[in-house]
Write an enzyme that holds these catalytic residues in place. Structure first.
Site, mmCIF file in Angstrom:
data_model
loop_
_atom_site.group_PDB
_atom_site.id
_atom_site.type_symbol
_atom_site.label_atom_id
_atom_site.label_comp_id
_atom_site.label_asym_id
_atom_site.label_seq_id
_atom_site.Cartn_x
_atom_site.Cartn_y
_atom_site.Cartn_z
ATOM 1 N N CYS A 289 0.786 -1.182 -0.110
ATOM 2 C CA CYS A 289 0.205 -0.085 -0.021
ATOM 3 C C CYS A 289 0.935 1.396 -0.125
ATOM 4 C CB CYS A 289 -1.024 0.122 1.356
ATOM 5 S SG CYS A 289 -2.128 -1.271 1.334
ATOM 6 N N VAL B 14 6.427 -21.546 -5.755
ATOM 7 C CA VAL B 14 5.805 -22.963 -5.561
ATOM 8 C C VAL B 14 4.811 -22.899 -6.919
ATOM 9 C CG1 VAL B 14 3.869 -24.085 -4.209
ATOM 10 C CG2 VAL B 14 5.655 -22.943 -3.345
#
Length: 464
Positions: free
Chosen positions: A47, A84
């Protein structure tokens, strides 16, 4: 007895909060923790990237809450630049790819946390992959944008999209000295607001020197002789650009989970129970921007990508995976943003949200000031409130203004969470002193007007 293994997929807010909380509850002799992060950075504030790009935040490192080394010092086996690529639910293992060496290998788990975050929406348009076109989601993305700004030979920036990311990046480009054009597909900027409130944002952006073009559907990105972006094309016009920032929004990053057969909701996010366990899987949890959460007002799931939720999810997941207990009941949809000195806030439902779930409602919109009108520096703000037609239950609040306008939405967020009516809100004992608020706080003025609207609607029903 061998220590059980917790595997965490994703090394930002939700993932590393979960790993850290689980480590607090269980030492290395009881639980080994392996975390995979496909980037080089962990535990950072995405952010904050627009404010780093703008120069308000001086250094990239200021956005990093905890480095990979700090996590490793806490006995977390954190593997950065390792992605992954497959989850084998039945075999209780994940396949990981070391992005530097190219090595691929399997790692088993007893418990699994999925915190894969969200990905920026990147439309499939001609030229969208050209140098100088940037999505901004990671620190690597932010650095690439800054490098592109340094290389730009001109000072024309086009921002595609006018949601939170779009308006924040428009401000950043303006502060960097660029001539900024925002291309917005909707009727007004900030689609998270009702159009009448979005119009106020549009007017303020124009006043700041940001050109906002509504109903602008981008069809292509053009490049120059050097291969870099040169313009953005819409159905109506071509806008020259030396740099383009995509602020169209984000989607849950759940391709990995979906391929593993884990349940996804209507917005593409993983579905979890109150303990953040993936539905139907006792030893798999998910949190952060890759999940859908329960909207406590509309009583249906939503996808909301915010660091506040991700950190809470991580704490709850870590507690449960580490043998403790915690739940996440849901959200009311509170969000704040700004463009220069204009503050924008919302919580609860917009009008179209209320209609979508079959709620009848009334609205009340008021103009007030953030301080007593006679106090120096008092500046205007507009508050819009939605209340349920017969009951007067608060349904939503939107605020656009200056001088501390945005954080006033927190009062409404608490009232929504508590299920308060607008009439009950009028009796709230809020703080008052002329430098901070009028005698009647703007949120309470809106509540009083909403009470009148509810009563008028009841009288109208009685006359039918």
């Amino acid at each position: 007895m061998a220590a059980e293994r917790l595997v965490v997929v994703g090394g930002d807010a939700a993932g590393m909060s979960a790993a850290s909380q689980a480590r607090r509850l269980k030492g290395p002799e009881e639980m080994s923790i392996v975390a995979f992060e496909r980037g080089a950075f962990t535990s950072y504030s995405a952010c904050g990237i627009p404010y780093w790009v703008s120069g308000d935040v001086e250094s990239r490192d200021d956005l990093i809450a905890r480095t990979p080394e700090e996590h490793r010092e806490r006995s977390i086996d954190l593997r950065t630049r390792t992605e992954v690529t497959e989850i084998d639910v039945e075999g209780r293992r994940v396949r990981a790819l070391d992005r530097d060496s190219g090595e691929s290998y399997w790692t088993g788990f007893d418990k699994l946390v999925i915190a894969t975050g969200a990905r920026p929406v990147r439309p499939d348009l001609p030229g969208i992959g050209a140098p100088g076109v940037h999505g901004v989601q990671t620190l690597e993305d932010g650095q690439a944008l800054l490098d592109s700004l340094d290389r730009a030979t001109g000072r024309r920036a086009v921002v595609v999209g006018a949601g939170y990311i779009g308006v924040e990046m428009a401000e950043a480009m303006l502060k960097r000295g660029f001539e900024v054009t925002v291309l917005n597909r909707g009727t007004q900027p900030m689609a998270t607001l009702d159009p009448d409130m979005g119009r106020l944002v549009h007017e303020a952006m124009d006043g700041l020197g940001i050109t906002t073009v509504n109903d602008a559907a981008v069809t292509a990105v053009l490049t120059g002789e050097d291969g870099r972006v040169s313009a953005v094309v819409t159905e109506e016009e071509t806008y020259p650009a030396d740099v383009v920032v995509l602020g169209i929004g984000v989607e849950p990053e759940t391709a990995l989970a979906g391929a593993a057969g884990l349940p996804l909701g209507p917005h593409g996010g993983l579905l979890t129970d109150l303990s953040m366990r993936v539905v139907g899987h006792d030893d798999i949890w998910a949190g952060g921007d890759c999940v859908e959460v329960m909207d406590l007002v509309a009583h249906r799931t939503r996808h909301i990508a915010l660091g506040t939720h991700a950190n809470k999810h991580g704490q709850i997941i870590g507690a449960n995976a580490g043998g403790g207990y915690g739940t996440f009941p849901g959200v009311v949809g509170t969000a704040v943003s700004k463009v220069c000195d204009l503050e924008i806030a919302r919580t609860g439902l917009r009008e179209k949200d209320a209609r979508a779930v079959g709620l009848r409602y009334v609205t009340a919109t008021i103009e007030s000031t953030g301080r007593a009108g006679y106090y120096p520096g008092a500046r205007p703000m507009t508050v819009k409130m939605l209340a349920e037609h017969r009951t007067g239950r608060l349904l939503g609040v939107q605020i656009v203004g200056r001088d501390g306008a945005a954080k006033r939405v927190d009062v409404a967020a608490v009232a929504l969470t508590a299920g308060m009516t607008v009439e009950a809100m009028t009796a709230l004992d809020l703080g008052y002193a002329p430098p901070f608020s009028p005698v009647w706080d703007p949120v309470l003025v809106a509540a009083r007007k909403a009470v009148s609207a509810v009563r008028a609607a009841l009288r109208e029903d009685g006359d039918r």
